[in-house]
Design an enzyme around this catalytic site. Structure first.
Site, PDB file in Angstrom:
ATOM      1  N   LYS A   1     -37.979  16.128  30.290  1.00 56.45           N
ATOM      2  CA  LYS A   1     -39.103  16.356  31.192  1.00 56.45           C
ATOM      3  C   LYS A   1     -40.461  16.023  30.594  1.00 56.45           C
ATOM      4  O   LYS A   1     -40.725  16.326  29.437  1.00 56.45           O
ATOM      5  CB  LYS A   1     -39.130  17.837  31.582  1.00 56.45           C
ATOM      6  CG  LYS A   1     -37.965  18.246  32.432  1.00 56.45           C
ATOM      7  CD  LYS A   1     -38.287  19.580  33.068  1.00 56.45           C
ATOM      8  CE  LYS A   1     -37.120  20.537  32.956  1.00 56.45           C
ATOM      9  NZ  LYS A   1     -37.504  21.874  32.571  1.00 56.45           N
TER      10      LYS A   1
ATOM     11  N   GLY B   1     -35.194  19.473  17.398  1.00 56.52           N
ATOM     12  CA  GLY B   1     -34.448  19.522  18.660  1.00 56.52           C
ATOM     13  C   GLY B   1     -33.383  18.459  18.808  1.00 56.52           C
ATOM     14  O   GLY B   1     -32.657  18.123  17.874  1.00 56.52           O
TER      15      GLY B   1
ATOM     16  N   GLY C   1     -38.867  24.438  18.363  1.00 58.68           N
ATOM     17  CA  GLY C   1     -40.121  24.924  18.948  1.00 58.68           C
ATOM     18  C   GLY C   1     -41.283  24.819  17.980  1.00 58.68           C
ATOM     19  O   GLY C   1     -42.397  24.433  18.352  1.00 58.68           O
TER      20      GLY C   1
ATOM     21  N   ARG D   1     -27.584  26.582   7.460  1.00 63.88           N
ATOM     22  CA  ARG D   1     -28.846  27.294   7.221  1.00 63.88           C
ATOM     23  C   ARG D   1     -28.764  28.196   5.990  1.00 63.88           C
ATOM     24  O   ARG D   1     -29.770  28.405   5.313  1.00 63.88           O
ATOM     25  CB  ARG D   1     -29.227  28.118   8.448  1.00 63.88           C
ATOM     26  CG  ARG D   1     -29.719  27.223   9.550  1.00 63.88           C
ATOM     27  CD  ARG D   1     -30.175  27.987  10.740  1.00 63.88           C
ATOM     28  NE  ARG D   1     -30.888  27.096  11.646  1.00 63.88           N
ATOM     29  CZ  ARG D   1     -31.140  27.361  12.904  1.00 63.88           C
ATOM     30  NH1 ARG D   1     -30.734  28.496  13.426  1.00 63.88           N
ATOM     31  NH2 ARG D   1     -31.803  26.499  13.645  1.00 63.88           N
TER      32      ARG D   1
HETATM   33  P1  AMP Z   1     -35.581  17.310  25.325  1.00 63.78           P
HETATM   34  O1  AMP Z   1     -35.014  18.666  25.023  1.00 63.78           O
HETATM   35  O2  AMP Z   1     -36.768  17.337  26.192  1.00 63.78           O
HETATM   36  O3  AMP Z   1     -35.752  16.493  24.068  1.00 63.78           O
HETATM   37  O4  AMP Z   1     -34.506  16.582  26.213  1.00 63.78           O
HETATM   38  C1  AMP Z   1     -33.242  16.241  25.758  1.00 63.78           C
HETATM   39  C2  AMP Z   1     -32.399  15.956  26.944  1.00 63.78           C
HETATM   40  O5  AMP Z   1     -32.916  14.861  27.652  1.00 63.78           O
HETATM   41  C3  AMP Z   1     -30.984  15.620  26.585  1.00 63.78           C
HETATM   42  O6  AMP Z   1     -30.138  16.651  27.021  1.00 63.78           O
HETATM   43  C4  AMP Z   1     -30.722  14.327  27.334  1.00 63.78           C
HETATM   44  O7  AMP Z   1     -29.492  14.321  28.021  1.00 63.78           O
HETATM   45  C5  AMP Z   1     -31.855  14.283  28.349  1.00 63.78           C
HETATM   46  N1  AMP Z   1     -32.132  12.903  28.791  1.00 63.78           N
HETATM   47  C6  AMP Z   1     -32.456  11.843  28.039  1.00 63.78           C
HETATM   48  N2  AMP Z   1     -32.569  10.744  28.789  1.00 63.78           N
HETATM   49  C7  AMP Z   1     -32.304  11.089  30.063  1.00 63.78           C
HETATM   50  C8  AMP Z   1     -32.241  10.389  31.302  1.00 63.78           C
HETATM   51  N3  AMP Z   1     -32.499   9.092  31.363  1.00 63.78           N
HETATM   52  N4  AMP Z   1     -31.920  11.096  32.402  1.00 63.78           N
HETATM   53  C9  AMP Z   1     -31.655  12.411  32.337  1.00 63.78           C
HETATM   54  N5  AMP Z   1     -31.703  13.128  31.203  1.00 63.78           N
HETATM   55  C10 AMP Z   1     -32.021  12.481  30.063  1.00 63.78           C
END
Ligand code: AMP
Length: 390
Positions: free
Chosen positions: A199, A349, A372, A34
Site C-alpha cells: 500500500k 520487513g 517498524g 534472535r
Molecule cells: P509491505 O508490507 O508493504 O512491504 O508489503 C508486502 C506485501 O506486498 C507482500 O505481501 C506482497 O505480496 C505485496 N505485494 C507486492 N506486490 C504486489 C502486487 N503487485 N499486488 C498485490 N500485492 C503485492
C-alpha cells in the site's frame, strides 16, 4: 551517545534488553536466530566478568491466558546451550525472588527475567513506560545496554524507562543497525530508493522524507498501481489505494524526474499462483487483469539506474513474492545487487524475508532486522529507544 566499549562494565551488574521475541510453537522455539544474534553483546559482558541480567518481551500479553503462551523460560534453556553455561531463569518480573537472585550473583553469572510484557496484564505497565517499573528494573543493575532494535521505536519501561536511570549504551546489534542506517542521513550520490510492497499509505512517510534526498525513487509492487492510476492509466483489477491517488499525483507533479514507475508488468486474471501470466506494456493492461509483478523491461530499467548508484535503500518487494511466479523480479534484482556489489540497505520487513528466502540476506551490505523501527527511521522520525540512550 556512548558506545558499549566506552562503558565501564567490569564486575558490574549489567542489564541487557535483548530481543528474544522468537517464534514459538507449543512451547518450543521454532527459530533461534534472535537468540544467536544476542550472543555477541552477552559474551562481551561475560568476558568483562559482568553479572548479566537479561530482559526481553515475548509476544503480547493482554489477558491471563496469554501468560503461559508467552512464557520466556524456553529461551533460558536455549541460551544456556548456546553460551555453554547456566542461565538462571526468574519466573517473576519483580519481587523478592528476583531481588535475591540478583543479590546472589557473582561475576560471569547470567539471569534471564520472565517476559517483560507480563507487566502489561496490570495496566500495561511495560508498554506504557510506567515510571515506577522502569526505576525498579534499573535498581537491579548498575549499567544498561539496549540491544533490542525491534522495539527501539517504542518507549517501554524495559528500554526508555531503565535507560533514564543508568549509564546506558546500545549493544552491538543496535550499533550495527544505526551505523548502516546513518549512512542514509547524508547519503552519497547517486542515492537510489526502491519501494515496493502493498500500500501507498504505509509508505507515505518514507516517500515524503526520502524524496528530498534521493536522486531516484524506483517504485514497484502493488503500490505502483496507485501512481499509474494517478497518471490516468488503466490498471484493471490491480491493487489500488483510492485515498492516496491525490498524494501520488502531487508527488509526480513535484518530482517528475525522480519517480520511476514500471514500464511493463506481469498480469493475470486471478490473485493466485495457479494461473498463467503474461508480460504486458504498462499501457496495455485490460480491465479484467491485475499486475502481480513488475515486467522484465522494468527490471532492466531499474538495473540500469542501480548500476550508477553509490548507495541504495530498498523497502518492500516488487511483486507478490509469496507466489513462486511473482517473486522472479524481486529475486533477480537482489541477485543483480549482490553480483555487482551495489551498496544496498534492505529496510526491514518483507524485503528481508524475500532476501532470506532467496539466500541473499547475508550477501547484501546490510539487512535491517527491525520492521517498524526501520520504517520509522526511514520516515525521519526520532526513535525514543535511541533518544533515551543519549
Ligand atoms: P509491505 O508490507 O508493504 O512491504 O508489503 C508486502 C506485501 O506486498 C507482500 O505481501 C506482497 O505480496 C505485496 N505485494 C507486492 N506486490 C504486489 C502486487 N503487485 N499486488 C498485490 N500485492 C503485492
Amino acid at each position: 551517545m556512548k558506545q558499549l566499549k566506552d562503558l565501564n562494565i567490569e564486575n558490574k551488574k549489567v542489564i541487557i534488553r535483548c530481543d528474544f521475541n522468537v517464534p514459538m510453537k507449543e512451547g518450543k522455539i521454532v527459530d533461534d536466530t534472535r537468540i544467536v544474534a544476542a550472543l555477541e553483546t552477552i559474551n562481551y559482558c561475560l568476558e568483562k566478568n559482568a553479572k548479566v541480567i537479561l530482559l526481553s518481551h515475548l509476544g503480547r500479553v493482554k489477558e491471563e491466558a496469554d501468560l503461559a503462551k508467552n512464557d520466556l523460560s524456553p529461551v533460558a534453556k536455549r541460551l544456556s546451550e548456546l553460551l555453554k553455561k547456566d542461565v538462571l531463569f526468574c519466573e517473576k518480573t519483580r519481587g523478592p525472588e528476583l531481588e535475591s537472585l540478583v543479590d546472589s550473583m557473582e561475576g560471569g553469572d547470567v539471569i534471564l527475567v520472565q517476559n517483560t510484557r507480563y507487566e502489561d496484564l496490570d495496566g500495561k505497565k511495560e508498554s506504557s513506560n510506567d515510571e515506577e517499573l522502569g526505576a525498579y528494573w534499573a535498581s537491579l543493575g548498575e549499567v544498561f545496554i539496549n540491544d533490542a532494535f525491534g522495539t527501539i521505536h517504542r518507549a517501554h519501561a524495559s528500554n526508555c524507562g531503565i535507560a533514564s536511570h543508568l549509564p546506558s549504551a546500545p549493544g552491538f546489534l543496535i550499533e550495527r543497525e544505526l551505523n548502516a542506517l546513518k549512512e542514509l542521513d547524508n547519503p552519497e550520490h547517486p542515492f537510489v530508493v526502491i519501494l515496493g510492497g502493498a500500500k501507498v499509505s504505509d509508505k507515505i512517510g518514507v516517500i515524503e522524507n526520502l524524496v528530498k534526498k534521493a536522486d531516484k525513487i524506483l517504485i514497484g509492487g502493488g503500490m505502483a498501481f496507485t501512481f499509474l492510476k494517478a497518471q490516468g492509466k488503466e490498471i484493471g483489477k490491480s491493487l489500488l489505494d483510492e485515498e492516496n491517488i491525490e498524494f501520488c499525483k502531487n508527488i509526480l507533479q513535484e518530482y517528475p524526474k525522480k519517480i520511476v514507475l514500471p514500464i511493463d508488468v506481469a498480469v493475470t486474471n486471478e490473485y493466485t499462483n495457479d494461473e498463467d501470466y503474461r508480460e504486458k506494456d504498462i499501457n496495455e493492461i485490460a480491465s479484467n487483469e491485475m499486475g502481480l509483478d513488475i515486467g522484465t523491461r522494468t527490471k532492466e530499467l531499474f538495473e540500469e539506474i542501480l548500476n550508477t548508484a553509490k548507495i541504495v535503500v530498498w523497502n518492500g518487494p516488487l511483486g507478490v513474492y509469496e507466489f513462486e511466479k511473482y517473486k522472479k523480479n524481486t529475486d533477480e534484482l537482489l541477485k543483480y545487487i549482490v553480483e555487482n556489489n551495489i551498496k544496498t540497505i534492505l529496510g526491514g520487513g518483507d524485503i528481508v524475508a524475500a532476501a532470506t528466502k532467496a539466500g541473499y540476506k547475508e550477501k547484501v551490505y546490510h539487512a535491517s532486522t527491525g520492521g517498524g523501527a526501520t520504517l520509522e527511521y526511514l520516515e525521519g522520525k526520532t526513535l525514543p529507544g535511541i533518544e533515551s540512550l543519549k
